[in-house]
Design an enzyme around this catalytic site. Sequence first.
Site, mmCIF file in Angstrom:
data_model
loop_
_atom_site.group_PDB
_atom_site.id
_atom_site.type_symbol
_atom_site.label_atom_id
_atom_site.label_comp_id
_atom_site.label_asym_id
_atom_site.label_seq_id
_atom_site.Cartn_x
_atom_site.Cartn_y
_atom_site.Cartn_z
ATOM 1 N N ASN A 35 0.858 -1.215 0.109
ATOM 2 C CA ASN A 35 -0.045 -0.025 0.090
ATOM 3 C C ASN A 35 1.003 1.230 -0.059
ATOM 4 O OD1 ASN A 35 -2.337 -1.516 0.278
ATOM 5 N ND2 ASN A 35 -2.747 -1.245 2.463
ATOM 6 N N ARG A 52 -11.305 -4.520 -13.818
ATOM 7 C CA ARG A 52 -10.057 -5.381 -13.531
ATOM 8 C C ARG A 52 -10.481 -6.921 -13.794
ATOM 9 N NH1 ARG A 52 -6.248 -1.929 -11.230
ATOM 10 N NH2 ARG A 52 -7.402 -0.243 -9.939
ATOM 11 N N ARG A 109 -5.654 1.260 -12.976
ATOM 12 C CA ARG A 109 -4.282 1.538 -12.706
ATOM 13 C C ARG A 109 -3.568 0.499 -12.080
ATOM 14 N NH1 ARG A 109 -4.429 5.714 -8.446
ATOM 15 N NH2 ARG A 109 -4.445 7.140 -9.975
ATOM 16 N N HIS A 156 -16.125 2.980 -14.356
ATOM 17 C CA HIS A 156 -15.718 2.146 -13.338
ATOM 18 C C HIS A 156 -17.031 1.272 -12.611
ATOM 19 C CE1 HIS A 156 -14.959 1.952 -8.637
ATOM 20 N NE2 HIS A 156 -13.751 1.390 -9.186
ATOM 21 N N TYR A 167 -11.990 -9.892 -1.085
ATOM 22 C CA TYR A 167 -12.885 -8.588 -0.947
ATOM 23 C C TYR A 167 -14.204 -8.752 -0.509
ATOM 24 C CZ TYR A 167 -9.109 -5.968 -3.589
ATOM 25 O OH TYR A 167 -8.075 -5.393 -3.906
ATOM 26 N N ARG A 226 -13.802 2.156 5.424
ATOM 27 C CA ARG A 226 -12.642 1.592 5.654
ATOM 28 C C ARG A 226 -11.426 2.388 5.443
ATOM 29 N NH1 ARG A 226 -11.605 -1.600 0.797
ATOM 30 N NH2 ARG A 226 -9.948 0.203 0.307
ATOM 31 N N HIS A 275 -14.727 -3.922 0.714
ATOM 32 C CA HIS A 275 -14.999 -3.214 -0.400
ATOM 33 C C HIS A 275 -16.386 -2.955 -0.869
ATOM 34 C CE1 HIS A 275 -14.141 -2.895 -4.941
ATOM 35 N NE2 HIS A 275 -13.216 -2.064 -4.473
#
EC number: 2.7.4.1
Length: 726
Positions: A65, A387, A417, A447, A480, A576, A604
């Site tokens: 991270n 993704r 990304r 997204h 997740y 979170r 998530h």
Amino acid sequence: MARIPLAMNDDTTPAAPARFDSPESRYVNRELSWLSFNRRVTAEAENEAYPLLERLRFLSISASNLDEFTMIRVAGLEGQASRGLETLSIDGRDPRQQLEAIREELGALVIRQQVVLDDLRRLLALEGMLIATVEDLAPDQQAWLERYFENEVLPIITPQAIDPSHPFPFIANMGMGVIFRLKRGKRQADLMEMVLIPSGAPRFVRVPGAQAIYVPIEQLVVRFAPLLFPGFKILGDGLFRVLRDSDIEVEDEAEDLVRYFRSAIQRRRRGHVVLLELDDECDEVAEALLREQFDVDTAMTVKTNGMLGLSDLAAICSEPRPDLKFEPFSPRYPERVLAHDGDIFSAVREKDIVIHHPYESFEVVVDYLRQAARDPAVVSIKQTLYRAGDQSPVIAALIEAAEAGKAVTAVVELKARFDEERNIHWANELERAGVQVIYGFTEWKTHAKVSLVVRREEDGYRTYCHFGTGNYHPVNARIYTDFSFFTADPALGRDAAKLFNFVTGYVEPTELEKLSISPLGMQDKLYALIDREIEHARAGRPSGIWAKLNSITNKGVIDKLYEASAAGVGVTLVVRGICSLRAGIPGLSDNIQVKSIIGRFLEHSRMWVFANGYKLPSKRAAVYITSADAMSRNLEHRVEVMVPVTNKTVHDQLLDQVMLANILDTERSWRLDPDGQYRRMRIGEGGFNCHHYFMANPSLSGRGSAGGAQDVPRLTLEGPIMGPKA
């Protein structure tokens, strides 16, 4: 909901109302809030309730991270500062002020990570696992490592002299190396040599034997350097690692997005250095050379007395030691789908269903697409892909559908990304199979997670939709927490079709029936929903807002929540990560509580709940799931969806089961206090663990006739909704 009392003077006269004119008094800096989040992740590596290899995994996640934060966020601020931009953050700081604060926090976090690693190494050694240096090992083990170095490492490393005829070599992003100061003969001048650690080499070498012993490869390079430099005297050495600017800015005038991103990915590997990490015992001459070559005036430098590149520790966590890991967990396959003999369309046609990952299997999503690919009645499939992972069954299903002659459209987002290269690859594979591939907007990321299947049935065409809060990524879906919402609601189907027309053909949707879409209207919808709660509170009716998000940084949404708090609306947020909102401040956010859940699974899923004139939790509450966080990038610069949930069973599952369990959790929760610090909540006797609850109980909409779930302990709601601190 418990309220925080106003501060009182010694004579019991109420204190003068606080003023919140300055940005700093109203908001928390985004970057500093993120660092606070990563400190909570690091704290999980210190959590004695976790098995040791899971603690080591949390440490590697914390380090990974921090790498990404440095390569993206710090790099962006340094770019602004170098260009003399004075863009202010939400709390009123310019780029240089933010960088100054970040450097202090980042340095302290790196030190803390090293302390945690030292502690974990000691504890792992007691369990028979060593993360060792060469010198720690027995002579026969050192001899094996020397042979390994000669046979496996020497052939793939290349010493590079650094002198006027050999300029300083290029170091790739996240590259690591060792620089040596050498001497040959009494009269010869010192020679500087660099050895880069090949990116394809294993970071840790496991010594053969029953005991798990891992040695970092850079330790071998240092220890056995005489084999690489025969005839030289080694005067000093130093280990280093560099992080480079890795953000990709899309230019509006880019004519070919695929070609642009292929070029941009190459440029990213050569971005300017943002961080130079150095071994604390680095040779002074070598350090001076590195600082000069990497221009430390414009880059941060961190010196550590421990290991560099802690993100690589994840490799050690694969050691087969089940006694040092969480008990295995197998996701459930929804009973309601099995009751329809695995026919997902039949199950969804009967009534809506929500799948709660990772507690329920992602295979349901894959099977939905596989069934669509093989079903002769299916005529078209439209799918967004943000993704998808390396070995994607979703991609395979779309290819199978196209090869079967179905009309398949895939919206592939190139701007995801660090997945840009992978997504270009998948786009090529899909196009070769006959899928119509669309890359979406140049200026906005797509997204939203939406899949639309049109099926020819006896009474005409029927549209089936999947709306997700997470990516179509089978690996992430195991760790997740996310929602997969399946529906055959005709209105949602019509809205989803308009969404795809917007992305593929720039046909801006009008008169949406149920969906809210950003950047076209979702933010206004949220404002309207918050305003409705304010009206209820002012009229003396029950009111309340519950939300579960990854981040909240949008100034407009935060100000609306402050307004709601002032009107007496109780606001409970489970956030979170980044939270730029200040919670529990008398006169500003008295009625707002914020908590963060960090645990075995990465939170998530995103949802909003509005009381709608009834006391929460209520069957009449307005419940929404969404792909968007309350961030400006999501609400203003991305294509996102927010979906109202009206089916009774799904509504009850999301509100009475998922949202309530997250609010009542204490064992994995951190409370955001008025002083801006996060503090752990109660662990142990009297606590509640939402992850354990979800692992043990079937979901409401997915269980069919498989028996009821254990109720969430609602009695906790009678007291302060967050429960007491540890």
